[in-house]
Design an enzyme around this catalytic site. Structure first.
Site, PDB file in Angstrom:
ATOM      1  CG  ASP A   1       8.884   0.930 -17.916  1.00 12.93           C
ATOM      2  OD1 ASP A   1       8.086   1.126 -18.687  1.00 12.93           O
ATOM      3  OD2 ASP A   1       9.876   1.948 -17.213  1.00 12.93           O
TER       4      ASP A   1
ATOM      5  CE  LYS B   1       6.024   4.203 -18.979  1.00 13.89           C
ATOM      6  NZ  LYS B   1       7.929   4.306 -18.010  1.00 13.89           N
TER       7      LYS B   1
HETATM    8  O1  C5P Z   1      12.237   4.715  -6.408  1.00  9.25           O
HETATM    9  P1  C5P Z   1      10.219   4.872  -7.356  1.00  9.25           P
HETATM   10  O2  C5P Z   1      10.434   3.443  -6.308  1.00  9.25           O
HETATM   11  O3  C5P Z   1       9.533   5.819  -7.023  1.00  9.25           O
HETATM   12  O4  C5P Z   1      10.687   4.175  -8.139  1.00  9.25           O
HETATM   13  C1  C5P Z   1       9.638   3.706  -9.065  1.00  9.25           C
HETATM   14  C2  C5P Z   1       9.956   3.201 -10.595  1.00  9.25           C
HETATM   15  O5  C5P Z   1       8.777   3.533 -11.283  1.00  9.25           O
HETATM   16  C3  C5P Z   1      10.363   4.284 -11.495  1.00  9.25           C
HETATM   17  O6  C5P Z   1      11.064   3.492 -12.580  1.00  9.25           O
HETATM   18  C4  C5P Z   1       9.329   5.016 -12.077  1.00  9.25           C
HETATM   19  O7  C5P Z   1       9.721   5.400 -13.333  1.00  9.25           O
HETATM   20  C5  C5P Z   1       8.344   3.832 -12.571  1.00  9.25           C
HETATM   21  N1  C5P Z   1       6.437   4.692 -12.286  1.00  9.25           N
HETATM   22  C6  C5P Z   1       6.296   5.023 -11.548  1.00  9.25           C
HETATM   23  N2  C5P Z   1       4.820   5.782 -11.582  1.00  9.25           N
HETATM   24  C7  C5P Z   1       3.985   5.530 -12.851  1.00  9.25           C
HETATM   25  C8  C5P Z   1       4.997   4.768 -13.639  1.00  9.25           C
HETATM   26  C9  C5P Z   1       6.218   4.328 -13.902  1.00  9.25           C
HETATM   27  O8  C5P Z   1       6.775   5.745 -10.521  1.00  9.25           O
HETATM   28  N3  C5P Z   1       2.960   5.779 -12.495  1.00  9.25           N
END
Ligand code: C5P
Length: 232
Positions: free
Chosen positions: A59, A61
């Site tokens: 990831d 981006k």
């Molecule tokens: O700990 P959690 O379940 O919140 O982690 C979600 C993951 O998805 C993290 O790595 C976060 O950076 C990523 N993410 C997110 N929302 C987005 C894009 C990516 O939570 N819109």
């Protein structure tokens, strides 16, 4: 293309990441490696996790001029990741160049997923900072459609947007959705969340789950619970 649970390995070091992955002995989950870990440890961390038998969503981006993105994607493809991503804001030609770079000489390539608008960008910031005056859900769907036109495999989106993305871009277009929480779990800083079972119901193809698994007392049990609810 199978549904799967991707664990967001948001750890700051190789030691912490491998200590976490060591807990998984009989299953090898699909894992997401983000900028923090990649910049701290370099490409070797990808090779090492891959060698342990995990699939990897890298990831990073990407967002730059098409030529730079194309050449960078060629490097990531040689790292043998299974999924990677870029910003759809880089335009259709940047996304097409990325796909070219990602495609290996034998025609295979990792899945390529676009980020539309980050969830940290709301309507007000989009209008004031980016001078985009359209409603944000229209912008998200337009970017998703651009990704489809460029030949990408799908988008990262909120589980709440999965259904609309599939209606706009087709059932085959993948939705990779973070913001997943167990019904009895802590929401943390995520505002709009869904349970794995709900994400399954609305048709998400992959869920990205971090803290509900990484911070659980028993991460392997939490991962298995996620798989049971989402994949069934
Ligand atoms: O700990 P959690 O379940 O919140 O982690 C979600 C993951 O998805 C993290 O790595 C976060 O950076 C990523 N993410 C997110 N929302 C987005 C894009 C990516 O939570 N819109």
């Amino acid at each position: 293309m199978g549904k799967d649970v991707i664990i967001a390995c948001d750890f700051a070091s190789k030691e912490a990441t491998l200590e976490f992955l060591d807990k998984f002995t009989d299953v090898k989950p699909f894992v997401k490696i983000g900028m923090e870990l990649f910049y701290a440890e370099g490409p070797q961390i990808v090779r090492e996790i891959k060698a342990r038998g995990h699939k990897i969503f890298l990831d990073l981006k990407l967002h730059d001029i098409p030529n730079t993105v194309k050449k960078s994607m060629a490097v990531l493809s040689r790292l043998d990741v299974d999924m990677t991503n870029l910003h759809a804001a880089g335009t259709v030609s940047m996304m097409q160049a990325a796909l070219e770079g990602l495609t290996r000489p034998d025609g295979t390539r990792p899945l390529l997923i676009a980020v539309t608008q980050l969830t940290s960008t709301d309507q007000e910031r989009m209008e004031n900072d980016l001078l985009i005056k359209e409603p944000i859900d229209k912008v998200v769907m337009h970017y998703a459609n651009n990704a489809k036109i460029a030949g990408l495999d799908g988008v990262v989106c909120s589980p709440l947007e999965s259904e609309k993305v599939h209606t706009t871009c087709g059932k085959e277009f993948l939705t990779v959705t973070p913001g997943v929480r167990f019904a009895d779990g802590d929401k943390g800083d995520q505002k709009r969340v869904m349970t794995p079972a709900e994400a399954k119901k609305i048709g998400s193809d992959y869920i990205v789950v971090g803290r509900p698994i990484t911070a659980a007392k028993d991460p392997v049990a939490a991962y298995k619970r996620c798989c049971d609810e989402f994949i069934g």
